[in-house]
Design a protein around this motif. Structure first.
Motif, PDB file in Angstrom:
ATOM      1  N   VAL A 125       0.847  -1.134  -0.141  1.00  0.00           N
ATOM      2  CA  VAL A 125       0.042   0.184  -0.105  1.00  0.00           C
ATOM      3  C   VAL A 125       0.922   1.194   0.020  1.00  0.00           C
ATOM      4  O   VAL A 125       2.115   1.144   0.155  1.00  0.00           O
ATOM      5  CB  VAL A 125      -0.968   0.029   1.325  1.00  0.00           C
ATOM      6  CG1 VAL A 125      -1.949  -1.027   1.062  1.00  0.00           C
ATOM      7  CG2 VAL A 125      -0.274   0.077   2.625  1.00  0.00           C
ATOM      8  N   HIS A 126       0.275   2.259  -0.067  1.00  0.00           N
ATOM      9  CA  HIS A 126       0.889   3.523  -0.318  1.00  0.00           C
ATOM     10  C   HIS A 126       1.444   3.770   1.328  1.00  0.00           C
ATOM     11  O   HIS A 126       0.712   3.478   2.184  1.00  0.00           O
ATOM     12  CB  HIS A 126      -0.256   4.727  -0.486  1.00  0.00           C
ATOM     13  CG  HIS A 126       0.424   6.226  -0.581  1.00  0.00           C
ATOM     14  ND1 HIS A 126       0.785   6.940   0.566  1.00  0.00           N
ATOM     15  CD2 HIS A 126       0.287   6.918  -1.647  1.00  0.00           C
ATOM     16  CE1 HIS A 126       1.164   7.931   0.179  1.00  0.00           C
ATOM     17  NE2 HIS A 126       1.169   8.271  -1.092  1.00  0.00           N
ATOM     18  N   PRO A 127       2.741   4.232   1.110  1.00  0.00           N
ATOM     19  CA  PRO A 127       3.456   4.357   2.456  1.00  0.00           C
ATOM     20  C   PRO A 127       2.601   4.974   3.553  1.00  0.00           C
ATOM     21  O   PRO A 127       2.979   4.912   4.821  1.00  0.00           O
ATOM     22  CB  PRO A 127       4.680   5.079   2.435  1.00  0.00           C
ATOM     23  CG  PRO A 127       4.681   4.827   0.836  1.00  0.00           C
ATOM     24  CD  PRO A 127       3.654   4.803   0.313  1.00  0.00           C
ATOM     25  N   LEU A 128       1.559   6.115   3.321  1.00  0.00           N
ATOM     26  CA  LEU A 128       0.787   6.909   4.280  1.00  0.00           C
ATOM     27  C   LEU A 128       0.013   5.762   5.018  1.00  0.00           C
ATOM     28  O   LEU A 128      -0.520   6.103   6.099  1.00  0.00           O
ATOM     29  CB  LEU A 128      -0.146   7.781   3.734  1.00  0.00           C
ATOM     30  CG  LEU A 128      -0.796   8.737   4.461  1.00  0.00           C
ATOM     31  CD1 LEU A 128       0.030   9.796   5.342  1.00  0.00           C
ATOM     32  CD2 LEU A 128      -1.850   9.411   3.527  1.00  0.00           C
ATOM     33  N   PHE A 129      -0.349   4.632   4.492  1.00  0.00           N
ATOM     34  CA  PHE A 129      -1.204   3.777   5.080  1.00  0.00           C
ATOM     35  C   PHE A 129      -0.727   2.751   5.712  1.00  0.00           C
ATOM     36  O   PHE A 129       0.489   2.093   5.674  1.00  0.00           O
ATOM     37  CB  PHE A 129      -2.394   3.237   4.051  1.00  0.00           C
ATOM     38  CG  PHE A 129      -3.025   4.221   3.225  1.00  0.00           C
ATOM     39  CD1 PHE A 129      -3.813   4.914   4.019  1.00  0.00           C
ATOM     40  CD2 PHE A 129      -2.798   4.814   2.056  1.00  0.00           C
ATOM     41  CE1 PHE A 129      -4.602   6.219   3.300  1.00  0.00           C
ATOM     42  CE2 PHE A 129      -3.395   5.582   1.469  1.00  0.00           C
ATOM     43  CZ  PHE A 129      -4.145   6.281   2.272  1.00  0.00           C
ATOM     44  N   THR A 130      -1.361   2.234   7.098  1.00  0.00           N
ATOM     45  CA  THR A 130      -1.012   1.071   7.836  1.00  0.00           C
ATOM     46  C   THR A 130      -2.345   0.024   7.588  1.00  0.00           C
ATOM     47  O   THR A 130      -3.471   0.463   7.752  1.00  0.00           O
ATOM     48  CB  THR A 130      -0.870   1.311   9.209  1.00  0.00           C
ATOM     49  OG1 THR A 130       0.055   2.241   9.412  1.00  0.00           O
ATOM     50  CG2 THR A 130      -0.506   0.008   9.990  1.00  0.00           C
TER      51      THR A 130
END
Length: 142
Positions: A125-130
């Motif tokens: 996923v996009h690094p902003l998301f966990t």
């Protein structure tokens, strides 16, 4: 408007350009600089952070990094400067939903990009998301 939870490296050229434009619009909305799109469901998760404009700026920065890697010329000066480094949760169900949605899009417009993602069982996923357990997000329009 589609603000992908998936890592932008999996988007084809049309997808990443559209993402850039849509995320810039989202940044304007979250910064209170426009009247349109204020209630768009894709913005809910950014609004749920301590710093909505900073969160979308962080999101845009990663998209711009991917564009740079591809040799595209996105104007990084359009990204707001202040960021808190906030992480946003995204559910496993949402990631799976988006992956299937992306596969359908790529099948129609870029089969070679589709081939690159077919073997991914758990897409990054996009690094902003966990990623957290859960179904498709309530805000998603299915």
């Amino acid at each position: 408007m589609r603000l992908w939870s998936l890592d932008p490296r999996y988007l084809d050229s049309k997808g990443i350009v559209a993402l850039w434009r849509e995320a810039l619009l989202a940044q304007k909305v979250l910064a209170g600089q426009t009247k349109g799109y204020r209630n768009h469901p894709q913005l809910i998760r950014f609004r749920g952070t301590a710093d909505p404009p900073g969160s979308i700026a962080e999101y845009l920065s990663v998209v711009c990094d991917e564009a740079d890697r591809r040799g595209y010329r996105f104007d990084r000066t359009k990204i707001l400067p202040d960021r808190l480094g906030v992480k946003i949760n995204v559910t496993e169900g949402q990631v799976a939903y988006e992956m299937e949605h992306l596969k359908k899009k790529l099948k129609a417009r870029d089969p070679s990009a589709l081939e690159k993602i077919l073997s991914l069982e758990i897409p990054p996923v996009h690094p902003l998301f966990t990623v957290v357990p859960g179904d498709v997000e309530d805000w998603e329009i299915t």
